[in-house]
Design a protein around this motif. Structure first.
Motif, short mmCIF file in Angstrom:
data_model
loop_
_atom_site.label_atom_id
_atom_site.label_comp_id
_atom_site.label_asym_id
_atom_site.label_seq_id
_atom_site.Cartn_x
_atom_site.Cartn_y
_atom_site.Cartn_z
N ASN A 142 41.84 32.07 39.52
CA ASN A 142 43.03 32.22 38.69
C ASN A 142 43.66 33.61 38.84
N VAL A 143 43.33 34.33 39.90
CA VAL A 143 43.90 35.65 40.14
C VAL A 143 45.10 35.51 41.08
N ILE A 144 46.30 35.76 40.57
CA ILE A 144 47.54 35.67 41.34
C ILE A 144 47.84 37.03 41.93
N GLU A 145 47.86 37.12 43.24
CA GLU A 145 48.17 38.39 43.90
C GLU A 145 49.68 38.58 43.97
N ASN A 146 50.25 38.80 42.80
CA ASN A 146 51.69 38.98 42.69
C ASN A 146 51.98 39.50 41.29
#
Length: 314
Positions: free
Chosen positions: A175-179
């Motif tokens: 659930n880690v969004i790189e944005n």
């Protein structure tokens, strides 16, 4: 923070937004120019809206279209920038599942609404310059009302499936969004499902909406240029070129930045990912800051209206 489920999106309660994963140390420095641009965008658009609302002489179709553009710009800014600044200043990276997809819907729909508004405004300039005698009978309050409904309904309906398709995907713990923002591709890549349909729909819908708008904008300004070059009155051609030229440059900037974002997303392995993230953020900030200045405060009537507003305030 991970989801305990491997087979259901229902248990995913939030995502984590990681802005500039490779350059965490200088996020605080970046927040300063972003804050200034945000204040400029909100202040300029709010001033333009208030000036048009308070000055009765500005209650005309062209200024109603400017008001619509300003409202779209303000919503885009408020949807993206406060959350980015909250991440930079307070490390508030968590965003709920529903808020993430709401942000995705607003970004997709309002960006295409803005493009469609540019198209209607280009048509307005085309009628004003190429058919000046017919302008009052064509560009009426009723025309603006119908155009506004068309802009809102067309783009909202066609872009709505993008966040819906993304929300229906299964997320298997990541659930880690790189944005800094909940873009379709950034979120879809976290799922354990095949998201080809999602990606293809966004590609087709985006190019259909934006492509048709830009073709009509280009045709409008091509006819305007042809008409302007035929003007024989002294200074008339230069005045028309100055006004329409600045509008066209701003539209070109809007479309160029969007094209760069798309291309870098396709070639993300060749382009530093942090540059893509920065372009995504700036695309929701720079056009809203420039639009009221280029479209609005360069016109004599709006300048006078703004001066009257300031005098009342003093």
């Amino acid at each position: 923070m991970t989801s305990p489920s491997n087979d259901s999106t229902a248990l995913v309660s939030d995502f984590l937004l990681i802005c500039f994963p490779n350059y965490q140390a200088w996020q605080h420095w970046l927040s300063l120019p972003l804050s200034l641009l945000f204040l400029l965008a909100m202040g300029a658009n709010a001033t333009l809206l208030l000036t048009i609302w308070m000055e009765a002489s500005l209650h005309q179709p062209m200024y109603y279209l400017l008001s619509l553009l300003s409202m779209l710009d303000m919503v885009l800014c408020l949807t993206v920038i406060p959350k980015v600044l909250a991440i930079f200043w307070f490390d508030l990276r968590s965003i709920s599942f529903s808020a993430c997809f709401l942000q995705m819907f607003i970004m997709n729909s309002f960006l295409t609404m803005e493009s469609c508004t540019f198209m209607v405004m280009a048509y307005d300039r085309y009628v004003a310059i190429c058919h000046p005698l017919r302008y009052p009978s064509i560009i009426t309050d009723r025309f603006v009302a119908k155009a506004s409904v068309f802009i809102l309904v067309r783009n909202a309906l066609i872009t709505a499936p993008i966040p819906i398709l993304t929300a229906r995907l299964h997320y298997c713990g990541r659930n880690v969004i790189e944005n800094c923002i909940c873009t379709n591709m950034s979120v879809s890549r976290l799922s354990c499902d095949n998201f080809t349909l999602n990606r293809m729909y966004q590609f087709v819908a985006g190019w259909t909406l934006l492509g048709s708008d830009f073709i009509l904008i280009f045709l409008s300004y091509a006819f305007i240029l042809r008409a302007v070059l035929r003007l024989k009155a002294e200074g008339a051609a230069m005045k028309a070129l100055s006004t329409c030229g600045s509008h066209f440059i701003l539209i070109l900037f809007f479309s160029t930045v969007l094209l760069v974002v798309v291309l870098t997303n396709v070639a993300r392995k060749r382009v530093p990912f942090d540059i893509l993230i920065l372009l995504n953020v700036l695309h929701h900030l720079i056009p809203p800051a420039l639009n009221p200045i280029v479209y609005g405060f360069r016109t004599k009537e709006l300048k006078q209206g703004c001066q009257k507003l300031l005098q009342r305030g003093l």
